[in-house]
Write a protein that holds these residues in place. Structure first.
Motif, PDB file in Angstrom:
ATOM      1  N   UNK A  51     -11.709 -46.556 -42.012  1.00  0.00           N
ATOM      2  CA  UNK A  51     -11.516 -45.239 -41.093  1.00  0.00           C
ATOM      3  C   UNK A  51      -9.989 -45.072 -41.073  1.00  0.00           C
ATOM      4  N   UNK A  52      -9.441 -43.862 -41.155  1.00  0.00           N
ATOM      5  CA  UNK A  52      -8.180 -43.517 -40.760  1.00  0.00           C
ATOM      6  C   UNK A  52      -8.168 -42.800 -39.270  1.00  0.00           C
ATOM      7  N   UNK A  53      -7.254 -43.341 -38.613  1.00  0.00           N
ATOM      8  CA  UNK A  53      -7.181 -42.640 -37.100  1.00  0.00           C
ATOM      9  C   UNK A  53      -6.094 -41.661 -37.217  1.00  0.00           C
ATOM     10  N   UNK A  54      -6.344 -40.586 -36.414  1.00  0.00           N
ATOM     11  CA  UNK A  54      -5.054 -39.574 -36.257  1.00  0.00           C
ATOM     12  C   UNK A  54      -4.003 -40.143 -35.242  1.00  0.00           C
ATOM     13  N   UNK A  55      -2.925 -39.870 -35.324  1.00  0.00           N
ATOM     14  CA  UNK A  55      -1.791 -40.422 -34.645  1.00  0.00           C
ATOM     15  C   UNK A  55      -2.011 -40.748 -32.981  1.00  0.00           C
ATOM     16  N   UNK A  56      -2.468 -39.751 -32.342  1.00  0.00           N
ATOM     17  CA  UNK A  56      -2.836 -40.010 -30.926  1.00  0.00           C
ATOM     18  C   UNK A  56      -3.675 -41.030 -30.656  1.00  0.00           C
ATOM     19  N   UNK A  57      -4.878 -41.028 -31.431  1.00  0.00           N
ATOM     20  CA  UNK A  57      -6.074 -42.357 -31.469  1.00  0.00           C
ATOM     21  C   UNK A  57      -5.414 -43.557 -31.735  1.00  0.00           C
ATOM     22  N   UNK A  58      -4.581 -43.681 -32.836  1.00  0.00           N
ATOM     23  CA  UNK A  58      -3.982 -44.826 -33.192  1.00  0.00           C
ATOM     24  C   UNK A  58      -3.240 -45.410 -31.897  1.00  0.00           C
ATOM     25  N   UNK A  59      -2.319 -44.497 -31.452  1.00  0.00           N
ATOM     26  CA  UNK A  59      -1.253 -45.034 -30.347  1.00  0.00           C
ATOM     27  C   UNK A  59      -2.154 -45.441 -29.156  1.00  0.00           C
ATOM     28  N   UNK A  60      -3.314 -44.553 -28.582  1.00  0.00           N
ATOM     29  CA  UNK A  60      -3.916 -44.967 -27.609  1.00  0.00           C
ATOM     30  C   UNK A  60      -4.726 -46.489 -27.832  1.00  0.00           C
ATOM     31  N   UNK A  61      -5.430 -46.207 -28.930  1.00  0.00           N
ATOM     32  CA  UNK A  61      -6.014 -47.626 -29.461  1.00  0.00           C
ATOM     33  C   UNK A  61      -5.381 -48.855 -29.562  1.00  0.00           C
ATOM     34  N   UNK A  62      -4.125 -48.530 -30.168  1.00  0.00           N
ATOM     35  CA  UNK A  62      -3.181 -49.767 -30.314  1.00  0.00           C
ATOM     36  C   UNK A  62      -2.793 -50.381 -29.245  1.00  0.00           C
ATOM     37  N   UNK A  63      -2.423 -49.561 -27.995  1.00  0.00           N
ATOM     38  CA  UNK A  63      -2.368 -50.356 -26.473  1.00  0.00           C
ATOM     39  C   UNK A  63      -3.633 -50.970 -26.143  1.00  0.00           C
ATOM     40  N   UNK A  64      -4.625 -50.291 -26.239  1.00  0.00           N
ATOM     41  CA  UNK A  64      -5.662 -51.122 -25.815  1.00  0.00           C
ATOM     42  C   UNK A  64      -5.925 -52.494 -26.600  1.00  0.00           C
ATOM     43  N   UNK A  65      -6.001 -52.445 -27.839  1.00  0.00           N
ATOM     44  CA  UNK A  65      -6.055 -53.734 -28.702  1.00  0.00           C
ATOM     45  C   UNK A  65      -4.754 -54.534 -28.227  1.00  0.00           C
ATOM     46  N   UNK A  66      -3.649 -54.331 -28.264  1.00  0.00           N
ATOM     47  CA  UNK A  66      -2.544 -55.059 -27.606  1.00  0.00           C
ATOM     48  C   UNK A  66      -2.791 -55.703 -26.370  1.00  0.00           C
ATOM     49  N   UNK A  67      -3.648 -55.279 -25.381  1.00  0.00           N
ATOM     50  CA  UNK A  67      -3.945 -55.755 -24.120  1.00  0.00           C
ATOM     51  C   UNK A  67      -5.076 -56.707 -24.419  1.00  0.00           C
ATOM     52  N   UNK A  68      -5.866 -56.332 -25.059  1.00  0.00           N
ATOM     53  CA  UNK A  68      -6.875 -57.580 -25.355  1.00  0.00           C
ATOM     54  C   UNK A  68      -6.636 -58.663 -26.179  1.00  0.00           C
ATOM     55  N   UNK A  69      -5.750 -58.598 -26.955  1.00  0.00           N
ATOM     56  CA  UNK A  69      -5.094 -59.594 -27.846  1.00  0.00           C
ATOM     57  C   UNK A  69      -4.113 -60.303 -26.731  1.00  0.00           C
ATOM     58  N   UNK A  70      -3.497 -59.709 -25.873  1.00  0.00           N
ATOM     59  CA  UNK A  70      -2.716 -60.562 -25.239  1.00  0.00           C
ATOM     60  C   UNK A  70      -3.554 -61.369 -24.145  1.00  0.00           C
ATOM     61  N   UNK A  71      -4.414 -60.993 -23.665  1.00  0.00           N
ATOM     62  CA  UNK A  71      -5.225 -61.562 -22.610  1.00  0.00           C
ATOM     63  C   UNK A  71      -5.934 -62.997 -23.568  1.00  0.00           C
ATOM     64  N   UNK A  72      -6.419 -62.547 -24.648  1.00  0.00           N
ATOM     65  CA  UNK A  72      -7.063 -63.622 -25.809  1.00  0.00           C
ATOM     66  C   UNK A  72      -6.088 -64.780 -25.807  1.00  0.00           C
ATOM     67  N   UNK A  73      -4.804 -64.340 -26.184  1.00  0.00           N
ATOM     68  CA  UNK A  73      -3.803 -65.443 -26.218  1.00  0.00           C
ATOM     69  C   UNK A  73      -3.509 -66.225 -24.877  1.00  0.00           C
ATOM     70  N   UNK A  74      -3.277 -65.522 -23.754  1.00  0.00           N
ATOM     71  CA  UNK A  74      -3.131 -66.344 -22.592  1.00  0.00           C
ATOM     72  C   UNK A  74      -4.521 -67.028 -21.958  1.00  0.00           C
ATOM     73  N   UNK A  75      -5.729 -66.215 -22.251  1.00  0.00           N
ATOM     74  CA  UNK A  75      -6.679 -67.115 -21.349  1.00  0.00           C
ATOM     75  C   UNK A  75      -8.221 -67.150 -22.430  1.00  0.00           C
ATOM     76  N   UNK A  76      -8.188 -66.626 -23.437  1.00  0.00           N
ATOM     77  CA  UNK A  76      -9.546 -66.625 -24.150  1.00  0.00           C
ATOM     78  C   UNK A  76      -9.368 -67.312 -25.796  1.00  0.00           C
ATOM     79  N   UNK A  77     -10.030 -66.393 -26.673  1.00  0.00           N
ATOM     80  CA  UNK A  77     -10.282 -66.885 -27.725  1.00  0.00           C
ATOM     81  C   UNK A  77      -9.315 -67.268 -28.643  1.00  0.00           C
ATOM     82  N   UNK A  78      -7.955 -66.804 -28.404  1.00  0.00           N
ATOM     83  CA  UNK A  78      -6.788 -67.121 -29.180  1.00  0.00           C
ATOM     84  C   UNK A  78      -5.918 -68.426 -28.367  1.00  0.00           C
ATOM     85  N   UNK A  79      -6.479 -68.713 -27.445  1.00  0.00           N
ATOM     86  CA  UNK A  79      -5.547 -69.738 -26.588  1.00  0.00           C
ATOM     87  C   UNK A  79      -5.957 -71.163 -27.203  1.00  0.00           C
ATOM     88  N   UNK A  80      -6.925 -71.489 -27.844  1.00  0.00           N
ATOM     89  CA  UNK A  80      -7.085 -72.719 -28.334  1.00  0.00           C
ATOM     90  C   UNK A  80      -7.300 -72.560 -29.706  1.00  0.00           C
TER      91      UNK A  80
END
Length: 163
Positions: A51-80
């Motif tokens: 799937x190819x995302x348009x620029x606006x979709x990529x920027x918004x989804x990128x921020x959401x993914x970043x937040x999920x990843x940050x939380x996973x590293x701090x508290x969740x699935x990527x912490x251990x």
């Protein structure tokens, strides 16, 4: 955390620049946002159609993914070391529009309990796709965080940028 969000925007823009702002491959966007702060061998499993995302979709989804990843590293699935993240996606058809449905599942991390308050990161995840007509729903199961995201995309014949 503000610096991390700026870096997430920068990574999304860098991906767009490589393609002269024509779009971004969804799997590449996911990996680019999640592997920051995690090794290249991080336990992240991605699967779904091209799937190819348009620029606006990529920027918004990128921020959401970043937040999920940050939380996973701090508290969740990527912490251990035994934790992992599985991100799957597919296209569904609803009337005149396709929807990109993304499922984020963390497992093997520390036990999860719902947060006592709502921080800016959670708000950004839940409302980050609103302006695109999409949505994200987070669940805090004891076995791991899940997030179901939905984003409308025009039909491929309507210049949607789907691959």
């Amino acid at each position: 955390s503000f610096r991390g969000r700026l870096q997430a925007l920068s990574r999304a823009h860098d991906l767009l620049m490589r393609r002269t702002w024509t779009g971004v491959d969804l799997e590449l966007l996911i990996r680019e946002q999640l592997l920051v702060g995690a090794g290249q061998d991080a336990p992240i499993i991605c699967s779904g159609p091209d799937i190819q995302l348009k620029p606006r979709q990529a920027v918004h989804l990128g921020l959401v993914l970043h937040e999920l990843g940050t939380n996973a590293r701090k508290y969740g699935g990527l912490k251990v070391p035994e934790g992992r993240i599985r991100v799957t996606w597919n296209l569904t058809e609803h009337g005149p529009c396709h929807h990109l449905e993304i499922n984020w599942v963390e497992s093997g991390g520390p036990a999860v309990s719902p947060p006592t308050g709502q921080g800016f990161g959670t708000l950004l995840i839940e409302r980050g796709l609103d302006s695109l007509g999409g949505e994200a729903r987070i669940s805090f199961a004891p076995t791991g965080v899940t997030c179901d995201m939905r984003l409308p995309l025009p039909h491929p014949g309507d210049n949607a940028g789907l691959g």
